[in-house]
Motif scaffolding. Structure first.
Motif, PDB file in Angstrom:
ATOM      1  N   PRO A   1       2.407   4.654   0.970  1.00  0.00           N
ATOM      2  CA  PRO A   1       2.617   5.545   2.182  1.00  0.00           C
ATOM      3  C   PRO A   1       1.712   6.794   2.209  1.00  0.00           C
ATOM      4  O   PRO A   1       1.332   7.259   1.084  1.00  0.00           O
ATOM      5  CB  PRO A   1       3.940   5.596   2.336  1.00  0.00           C
ATOM      6  N   ASP A   2       1.318   7.249   3.446  1.00  0.00           N
ATOM      7  CA  ASP A   2       0.393   8.388   3.368  1.00  0.00           C
ATOM      8  C   ASP A   2       1.465   9.670   3.454  1.00  0.00           C
ATOM      9  O   ASP A   2       2.720   9.345   3.896  1.00  0.00           O
ATOM     10  CB  ASP A   2      -0.357   8.452   4.719  1.00  0.00           C
TER      11      ASP A   2
ATOM     12  N   THR B   1       0.849  -1.149   0.004  1.00  0.00           N
ATOM     13  CA  THR B   1       0.104  -0.164  -0.137  1.00  0.00           C
ATOM     14  C   THR B   1       0.862   1.360  -0.156  1.00  0.00           C
ATOM     15  O   THR B   1       1.800   1.269   0.800  1.00  0.00           O
ATOM     16  CB  THR B   1      -1.033   0.190   1.095  1.00  0.00           C
TER      17      THR B   1
ATOM     18  N   GLY C   1       5.140  -0.583  11.210  1.00  0.00           N
ATOM     19  CA  GLY C   1       4.649   0.594  10.604  1.00  0.00           C
ATOM     20  C   GLY C   1       5.897   1.737  10.875  1.00  0.00           C
ATOM     21  O   GLY C   1       6.631   1.279  11.893  1.00  0.00           O
TER      22      GLY C   1
ATOM     23  N   ARG D   1       2.625   1.798   6.404  1.00  0.00           N
ATOM     24  CA  ARG D   1       1.993   0.817   7.182  1.00  0.00           C
ATOM     25  C   ARG D   1       2.846  -0.280   7.665  1.00  0.00           C
ATOM     26  O   ARG D   1       2.506  -0.905   8.700  1.00  0.00           O
ATOM     27  CB  ARG D   1       0.827   0.252   6.444  1.00  0.00           C
TER      28      ARG D   1
ATOM     29  N   ARG E   1       3.480   4.960  13.307  1.00  0.00           N
ATOM     30  CA  ARG E   1       2.952   5.884  12.285  1.00  0.00           C
ATOM     31  C   ARG E   1       2.545   7.090  12.989  1.00  0.00           C
ATOM     32  O   ARG E   1       1.668   7.227  13.961  1.00  0.00           O
ATOM     33  CB  ARG E   1       1.675   5.292  11.488  1.00  0.00           C
TER      34      ARG E   1
ATOM     35  N   SER F   1       4.451  -3.876   5.843  1.00  0.00           N
ATOM     36  CA  SER F   1       3.922  -5.166   5.095  1.00  0.00           C
ATOM     37  C   SER F   1       5.225  -5.900   5.116  1.00  0.00           C
ATOM     38  O   SER F   1       6.339  -5.892   5.346  1.00  0.00           O
ATOM     39  CB  SER F   1       3.722  -4.513   3.859  1.00  0.00           C
TER      40      SER F   1
END
Length: 296
Positions: A184-185, A182, A223, A210, A280, A212
């Motif tokens: 990242p933000d 996914t 994270g 996150r 995070r 993984s």
């Protein structure tokens, strides 16, 4: 005990824990614009937060300084963006060559490098890198580079953006993060998302993954958050170059809207401080840690 060669890789440590490996003389193809780099860089818990020569962009080399256009010479790697032609394979690649260490300690170093293209030294760089503990779950990488024009004529630094490709102002300090399942933000103190953050001149920028199985080559793969701060000074703040959807990467853009001139004998200096944290972080946590890191 046998002494290490003076140009052997440097392992940076925080409170005795290895957090980064700096390679001074990588054996790389000319097309990748060979240059020293930091990889792997990890959190204190051991989660890797860099990637080296990934399949999507083989010329992305962990953490370092990469510039796609120094007076027409490519120190970024890969194709060169040519106005009205687009990305083009050219025989114009330069290399950053390790010269010597003025200082080399477990928590940092001072290095001299030569930027050479077509047999000519264009820039002399002084690079200062330090690793500092912040909390039990975060540390900071303080990275300063000074580029001096050692030729007898003017030089200028450009980017694909200054050569006609909108939004592609990469070139300068660059951190290639590890690609996960996914994206990242990404956020700053006032906005979030790649579209809003890319090109911003924010005091700091955070990239939060996150964790993984793909990111667990080193450590737990949990994270993580990287918080980047441009600490050059209030007189000049470079825009941020940000990618999350295509690949995760953050850099400071030396040449965003126009080329950066470096007259003979003059020096361009930039300092980027990056918080490397497990977990995070939210905005308040990121802001507090980066303030602490920059002030040290």
């Amino acid at each position: 005990m046998t002494a290490q060669p003076a140009d052997a890789p440097v392992v940076l440590r925080v409170a005795g824990r290895p957090v980064a490996r700096y390679v001074t003389r990588p054996e790389l193809p000319v097309r990748l614009s060979p240059r020293p780099y930091l990889h792997p860089v990890t959190t204190l818990a051991g989660t890797a937060v860099t990637e080296l020569s990934p399949a999507d962009h083989t010329h992305h080399l962990g953490v370092g300084v990469a510039v796609p256009d120094v007076e027409g010479h490519n120190f970024w790697g890969g194709r060169t963006y040519v106005r009205d032609r687009g990305p083009t394979e050219l025989d114009n690649h330069g290399a950053q060559r390790h010269g010597s260490f003025q200082l080399r300690d477990p928590d940092g170093f001072v290095e001299e490098l030569r930027w050479v293209a077509s047999g000519t030294e264009l820039l002399r760089e002084r690079r200062t890198v330090a690793a500092t503990g912040l909390t039990d779950s975060a540390w900071a990488l303080d990275f300063t580079f000074s580029l001096t024009n050692v030729t007898s004529g003017p030089l200028s630094i450009g980017s694909p953006a200054t050569n006609g490709r909108p939004g592609a102002a990469y070139g300068g300090f660059f951190w290639r993060a590890r690609k996960e399942n996914t994206p990242p933000d990404v956020f700053t103190a006032g906005t979030e998302g790649e579209a809003s953050v890319h090109g911003a001149r924010a005091d700091w920028l955070a990239l939060a993954g996150r964790g993984s199985p793909r990111s667990s080559g080193t450590g737990s793969g949990g994270g993580w958050t990287l918080v980047f701060a441009g600490a050059t000074g209030a007189t000049r703040r470079d825009p941020w170059f940000v990618r999350t959807a295509e690949y995760p990467g953050v850099g400071s853009a030396l040449a965003a809207e126009e080329r950066l001139p470096v007259p003979p004998g003059e020096t361009a200096v930039r300092r980027i401080v990056t918080v490397v944290a497990d977990g995070r972080l939210d905005r308040d946590e990121a802001a507090a840690l980066v303030r602490k890191a920059v002030s040290q």
